[in-house]
Structures are given as C-alpha cells and as structure tokens.
Design an enzyme around this catalytic site. Structure first.
Site, short mmCIF file in Angstrom:
data_model
loop_
_atom_site.label_atom_id
_atom_site.label_comp_id
_atom_site.label_asym_id
_atom_site.label_seq_id
_atom_site.Cartn_x
_atom_site.Cartn_y
_atom_site.Cartn_z
N GLU A 445 0.78 -1.24 0.00
CA GLU A 445 0.00 0.00 0.00
C GLU A 445 0.81 1.29 0.00
O GLU A 445 0.26 2.36 0.28
CB GLU A 445 -0.99 0.02 1.18
CG GLU A 445 -2.04 -1.07 1.09
CD GLU A 445 -3.09 -1.00 2.17
OE1 GLU A 445 -4.12 -1.67 2.04
OE2 GLU A 445 -2.88 -0.25 3.15
N ILE A 446 2.09 1.24 -0.34
CA ILE A 446 2.86 2.48 -0.30
C ILE A 446 2.54 3.37 -1.50
O ILE A 446 2.36 4.58 -1.36
CB ILE A 446 4.37 2.19 -0.20
CG1 ILE A 446 4.66 1.40 1.08
CG2 ILE A 446 5.16 3.50 -0.20
CD1 ILE A 446 6.12 1.07 1.29
#
Length: 842
Positions: A445-446
């Site tokens: 999820e970066i």
C-alpha cells in the site's frame, strides 16, 4: 627394510586420505544455552531464553506481566524505550581451534546490536531480517569464552535518525529500523517493540571448503523430462580439486558427478540434471504438491559437506493481458489458470521467537482444511521461518511474498539503501527454491498511500521534498529490488506495490490487484462487494470478535462488555467497535448479552465477507483471485481474522471452507430474479444433478426443482427464476431456498439462501436434538431441529478438537451430520455439547 617403511608410509597416507573423505567439512556448535540479560541501566542479571526476546524473558523473570492480559500492554511500553544487554559463556577446546575457520552465526538479531567476543567488538548489526556471520577464530581461546550483545532501543534509534532529516517521513517512528513494522502497533495488533536474539545462534566450524548456497532453476519442463540447473556456491579456503555429487532418493533422478577445481574464495558451479517423467507440483485442490528431495555433496581431500533441498517441478506465471475491460491479473500454474483462494497472513505472534513447529503446522493445516491455495505474506510482518515455507510446499499453498515494507515512505541515504540491498539479497536467496513461492511483491500500500492518503499535504512537503521522497521510493522498489531479483531469482515475476490503484480509483476494478475498503472504512453496505468486483482482490474484509473462550483469557468478568476499557484496548482500530455495531444493527436485532454479541459479530463478518467472495467467484474469469484480510491474529483481539490467536475458527473460516471448495454454490437476487451460480475450479466437465427446494421455517416444502446439469470449469448460472413465481403467497420472512448439487445421489455442495436480513426473519427458539456416534478419530454428531435453526454454533468447551462444519443451518425434516475430530474418548460428550442458534442470541 626400507621397502617395508615406504609401503607402510604410503598405506598410511592412503588410509588417512580415505578417512578424510568421510570427515564432515562443516560442523555446528549451538550457543543457545546459558544466556543472561539485563537492562543497560541495571546491574542485575536474569536468565534468558535464546531464541527469544526481551519481553518473554521479562515475563519469565516475573518483572512484567503478560502484555496480552487486560490493559497490561500499556504497562510494558517502557521496555521498548530501554537498551538491553545479553551475555553468555561457552567452552572451546583444542580440537575446536584446530579447525581452519570458525564463524559465529546469528540467524536473527533484533535489531540494533553491538556484539563483543572476549572483549573485542566483532559486529554491529542493524537489520532484524539478516543472517549475520562473522569469522571469529582469532578471537577464541581454549576454555571459557564470553559473548556480550548490547541492543540499542529501536524506538530511540528511530527518533535519532528522524531528527537528521529536514522533513518528516510518514510513520517515521518505525521506518529507519529494518525491523518488523507491526511491532510498532497496527490497527489489529499491539505496540510491543522487541529486542533480542530472535533466531538461533551457533558456531560453524569448517575446513577446506563448504557449500554456501544452491539455486535450482528449471530450464525446460515437459511431461517426459524436466531439465534443471543447480547453481552451487562454494566457499574455499584454499585452491584444490573437488567433486560435486548430486543425488536424490527418487529413482527418476540419476546421480550426477562433476570434477571441479576450486580457487580460494567464492566459486560458482553449475550442474545440469534431469527428472524423467516428472510428477508436477500442484496447488491445493488441483493435484498433489509433489516434491523431490535433492542432495548436493561436495567431496574434497579434507572431507565432505552436504546440503539438502526439496524442489517442486512446476511452472508459474502471472498473466496480465490487455482486454476490453482493462488488464487481467491471474496466476497460471503448469499452464493452467488458477483462481487464487485464501487470505492475508500476518505473523502468528507478537513475539515470533516463541512460536513452535506445532503452531506453524496447525496454522497451515487450517488453511488447507479451509481449501486455501494461497496465502499472501503481508509486508508489515517478517520473512517467515523456513518451516512456514516448507509446510506451504508440502501442502500446495501458494505464497505471495511481500518484502517487508508497508504503509510508509522510507529513507534514501546510502547506508540505508545498502542495508536494504543486503536484506533483499539474503531473503531472496534463502527462499527462492520453495515451489510454493509464486510472486515477489515490493510493498504493501505504499504507492496507494503516496497518491491517495494525503501524506504530502499533511506533512507540508515542498515540491523538492516530494521529489526526493518519491525518488527514494523508486530507488528501493524500481531499482534495488528488481536488480537483485534479476540476478538472484529471474524465475518469478515481481509486482512493485500492492495494490496498483487505491480503491477510490475506477482502474482498481479493471487492472491489477485491489484492496477494496469501501466496506468497513467507507461504511458502504456489504452489497457493494457485488458492484466492486476486481481482477484480483488482494485485500478486503470485516472485523469480528474472537471466540468467547479467547475473550475469557484476557478479561475479568467486569471487562466483558462492548465498551469496557479492556475490550477497547484489544480493539486496535480507532472506531472498530463502533463500526461493528453499526453494521450489526443493519442486519440483526440487539443481542441479549455480550457473549451473544460476540457470536453474532462472527456471523455478521462471515455473511458479509461471503458476499464478496461469492461475487469474485461468480465473476470468473474476469476475477481470478480473492484473498480476504486477514487469516490470523498475533494476539487475542477483535480483528479481521477468520482464525483467532489461539487457532479457534470463527464463522468466517467455516464459510471460507465452503466458498473455497472446488465446487461452490452461491445465490443472489438480481432484477427480481433468483439466480443460482455454480463455480467450479475443476479442469473437466462433470455431470451432476441439481436440487432446489423452497421451504418455510416449519420445514414444509413450497417449491422444488430437479435437473441434470453439466458443471463446466468456471462460473455459470444454473437456475434463474422470477422470485414471485417461486414463492407465490409465501412470506419472504419465513422461507429459505436450499440448493444441493448431487453426484451419484451424494451431496457434494449445498447452499442456503434467505430473501431478507436476519433482523426481519421470523426466527424463534428451537429444540435441537443430537445423535452421537463414535468414529475412528472422533465423533459423528447428527443434528435435527423442530423449526428452522439458523447459524447453529456448536462447541465442546474445554475439549481440544475440530468441527468439520459449524455455524450451519438446519431445516426441520433435514439432518445435519458433522464430524468432531479429536483424540481419546469423551464419556459425556452428548451432555457437554453446547449449542446456540441465531434465535437464542436475542
């Protein structure tokens, strides 16, 4: 006389040479005993366990209480702020020192550690995920030797490093340490910042040469023959001749021998071999996960060294093909598309050093029993122990492997990037031979966070700051990791960040994988799962409470209500209990007490998430994967897990067992019609019979339909009728549709469908009867009811075992047989069975 002396001299040399060839080149001496620890500011030493961590050692010493009980997590926060010292002594004798090389090996140090041996500093470690190996022969002496390790607080280290950067990184309290991110706290886990020797420590004593690493890669696979290359790394202390021997217990692999000349230093050798008529490795549900046991032995004049690996013959490809809707995202194993079924895996423990082989076996067995074929090792945890991957190999559980980066941006200074490169290289080389490993993923999820979570605005980044922070991201995930993979494991594909698009973007449902959190975070109804179907759903889910037995372990009686401080402490989402409560009110009446509330919360989670799984399964081949969040817990708490900390199956796990079966029936209302789907993960057409029956809650048959059908691979609608034409004048609040798929009159799949939410159904208390028969490995229990019994939960408190089905429905006149698997006999089992149905909860 001279001739005799020469004869005996030559004979002696031959005998010594022959003996040497049978001598082990590499031996280990464990150093897991006699450890002590203390706080740096304290002079009192206490006994320590290695492998272990400071928290478990403090618990054993009686200095802190169990952090999992009540509010104790708060009382141990000081532990992560302190520096800690560990020490041990061990003996070395003259024969030990006669070895040419002696290395001190730490499989895992957590995390910032300075190591001294006999007063000499020999190592400064700075990565929890690395193996540290130091040549130490020159520091050792005969007799007693002393190791001392100073662990600097990771919390303190991060604070220092953060102050050196002119801007603030998202989650900067944890990103500077290459340490398990989840230990700094997550929205399902506690903040317990550990330190210590978390994996084994030992001396490796070796001579002449040793095998450092082996990489098996397939050059070609056919039904007649699999051609493999073994790339063998050998470290030699001196030049000389040697022989490499490849052997296997299986008859279809012939022993291969190769004479080599070793130079001093690192040598890389290649050895090709064949597997004739190979038996392929298959994911769970598709066939056997066949493995081959390969030995690589190195023979020199000084002795031999052997390493063993198990390999699985299979091809794996992540297919991403442009189509009219977007781009596919599906795994093909041995050329066959696979619908990925499973969940996201987090560490089984907040203190992973205390996990046992039994813990891992139970966890993977529970995945297999629930018909999983994939686990995603999430990027905020740890690179798991070898036993985890071995068990996945043996059981056909594909592993989506994240690298350990999650929900944050990371530094880009040269020492940090070099550290990351070492970490990636070590773990890729450690794990690459496992056939279960099917994908490397850069992070969790970066990319999504950077574009959608408002970091740049909330942290006040200038254009220059943003350019630098994103540039550091690209260095790690678009340069370092792919470069290492190209060199060390070109056999698997790389996915830089999961998901490709955040769930607010239209592309999230048409391209790549998706983390859909409109349900839960967005408070959208469960029915949105049917509209937000993705190519591959790698995260979605809903919370529930753990089993009542688990709640009893961390609470006192006064804590057992939804809003107590203790229940809130064991709920890490900031509005978790409120969110569960809001959704529960949409679907159910108010439960009569907290135990009932816990039970209903599990059914709510299961029913809601099942809508999502069914939608994904129905949309094959557009959708080719569903991995719900999450499989397990690291402590006893309310969370998204389907299997709680103690391994108790929630309702969700039983629902997943049915939904992930190779034959799955699901129903839904569409435009006034009842549509019934059959989803098949089988590769061949099967001929079966479908039986659809509408009952009222008294068990009276209102409508029935029977038909012979061909069940094809994929998903198909097998029944479509206008609802009014089926139900007639029957109230929708008082009827249920039961669908059964039969093969040779045997039920191989079934489904129950209700036309309204539970809060509107005409449920009432029921009388459930049981009939118990002893079986070879437990008991068969047959249940019957005098009125519709919904979501029947059965248990045997205090008895270890496993129910083959649970949270099931019983229609009057129908019987439900369930097997309870357990060891030994239970003399009063009928009296001890505890039963609750949905009507009992209100």
């Amino acid at each position: 006389m001279l001739r005799n002396k020469i004869f005996y001299l030559v004979s002696g040399v031959i005998l010594i040479t022959a003996c040497n060839k049978n001598r082990l080149l590499v031996e280990t001496k464990e150093l897991n005993q006699n450890w002590e620890f203390r706080q740096n500011e304290c002079d009192v030493w206490n006994r320590a366990t290695v492998p272990g961590c400071v928290h478990t050692d403090l618990i054993s010493a009686g200095i802190i209480n169990d952090p999992f009980f009540r509010l104790n997590e708060d009382s141990v926060q000081w532990v992560g702020k302190k520096d800690w010292v560990y020490r041990t002594t061990f003996n070395i004798d003259e024969p030990d020192l006669c070895n040419q090389a002696i290395n001190l090996v730490f499989e895992g140090l957590d995390t910032h550690a300075s190591v001294t041996l006999n007063g000499e500093e020999i190592l400064n470690a700075d990565n929890m995920f690395l193996k540290w190996e130091v040549p130490v022969k020159k520091y050792l002496k005969t007799g007693t030797n002393k190791i001392e390790i100073y662990f600097k607080s990771a919390e303190g280290y991060n604070t220092e490093k953060a102050s050196e950067i002119q801007y603030k990184l998202p989650e900067d309290e944890r990103v500077h340490s290459r340490k398990a991110p989840y230990q700094f706290g997550w929205d399902w886990g506690p903040r317990l910042i550990t330190a210590g020797i978390w994996r084994p420590v030992y001396l490796q004593l070796w001579n002449n040469s040793r095998i450092d690493n082996i990489f098996f890669s397939a050059k070609n696979i056919s039904t007649e023959k699999a051609v493999y290359n073994a790339q063998i790394e050998i470290e030699a202390l001196q030049s000389g001749s040697a022989e490499i021997v490849l052997s296997a217990t299986e008859k279809n692999i012939k022993t291969r021998r190769k004479k080599v000349e070793l130079k001093e230093g690192l040598n890389t050798m290649n050895m090709e071999f064949d597997i004739v008529n190979p038996e392929l490795w298959w994911p769970n549900g598709m066939g056997k996960p066949n493995l081959y046991n390969i030995n690589i032995s190195l023979f020199t004049q000084g002795g031999f060294h052997t390493l063993n690996e198990k390999i699985g013959v299979r091809t794996i490809e992540l297919k991403q093909i442009d189509d009219e809707q977007g781009k596919s995202f599906e795994f093909h194993v041995n050329g066959i598309p696979v619908f990925s079924k499973g969940a996201n895996y987090i560490p089984l423990e907040s203190f992973p050093s205390r996990l046992t082989a039994h813990d891992y076996k139970n966890a993977i067995n529970d995945a297999v029993k629930a018909n999983f074929n994939m686990l995603r090792v999430w990027g905020g945890g740890i690179y798991e122990n070898k036993i985890f991957y071995n068990l996945c190999d043996e059981n056909g559980i594909m592993v989506w492997q994240d690298f350990m980066f999650a929900c944050a941006m990371y530094p880009g200074d040269e020492p940090f990037l070099n550290n990351v490169k070492k970490e990636i290289t070590h773990n890729v080389k450690r794990l690459r031979n496992h056939p279960s490993l099917v994908l490397w993923c850069g992070n969790n999820e970066i990319r999504n966070g950077w574009y959608d979570w408002g970091w740049q605005k909330s942290l006040g980044y200038s254009a220059k700051d943003s350019l630098e922070v994103w540039g550091n991201y690209e260095k790690i995930f678009h340069k370092i990791i792919p470069d290492v993979l190209a060199k060390e494991d070109p056999t698997r594909q790389y996915w830089p960040s999961s998901p490709l698009y955040g769930w607010g973007h239209k592309e999230s449902t048409t391209t790549g994988d998706n983390h859909y959190w409109g349900v839960w975070w967005g408070k959208e109804p469960f029915e949105m799962y049917q509209k937000k179907v993705s190519r591959f759903m790698s995260e979605f889910g809903f919370q529930s409470f753990p089993s009542w037995e688990t709640i009893l372990t961390f609470t006192n009686p006064e804590d057992r209500h939804l809003w107590s401080p203790v229940m809130r402490k064991h709920q890490k989402h900031p509005t978790g209990n409120e969110t569960i409560n809001e959704y529960l009110k949409r679907w159910y009446p108010e439960p009569k007490d907290f135990e009932s509330y816990v039970y209903v919360s599990q059914v709510l989670q299961a029913e809601g998430v099942l809508i999502g799984i069914a939608a994904h399964r129905q949309a094959m081949p557009y959708s080719m994967g569903t991995l719900y969040w999450q499989f397990n817990d690291c402590w006893p708490a309310a969370s998204w897990s389907s299997r709680d900390y103690y391994g108790n199956w929630k309702a969700m796990h039983y629902y997943a067992r049915k939904a992930y079966s190779n034959l799955f029936i699901s129903s839904k209302e569409e435009n006034g019609n009842l549509n019934i789907y059959i989803t098949s993960d089988l590769t061949e057409i099967s001929n079966n019979q479908i039986v659809i029956t509408l009952y009222d809650f008294n068990g009276i048959e209102i409508y029935s339909f029977k038909n012979d059908i061909e069940v094809k691979p994929g998903s198909q609608i097998v029944f479509k009728r206008n609802i009014e034409s089926i139900t007639g004048n029957q109230s929708l609040k008082n009827c249920v549709v039961k669908t059964e798929l039969l093969n040779n009159k045997k039920i191989i799949a079934d489904n129950y469908f209700y036309f309204d939410k539970v809060r509107n159904l005409d449920l009432k208390p029921v009388n459930i009867k049981t009939n118990v028969l002893k079986t070879e490995n437990g008991y068969e229990v047959t249940f019957s009811s005098d009125y519709l019994a919904k979501s029947v939960f059965v248990s045997l408190p205090g008895i270890t075992g496993w129910w083959s089905d649970n949270f099931f429905d019983i229609i009057p006149g129908n019987f439900k047989k369930v097997h309870f698997e357990t060891g030994g006999e239970i003399s009063d089992i009928t009296d001890r069975i505890k039963i609750i149905s949905m009507a009992d909860a209100f």
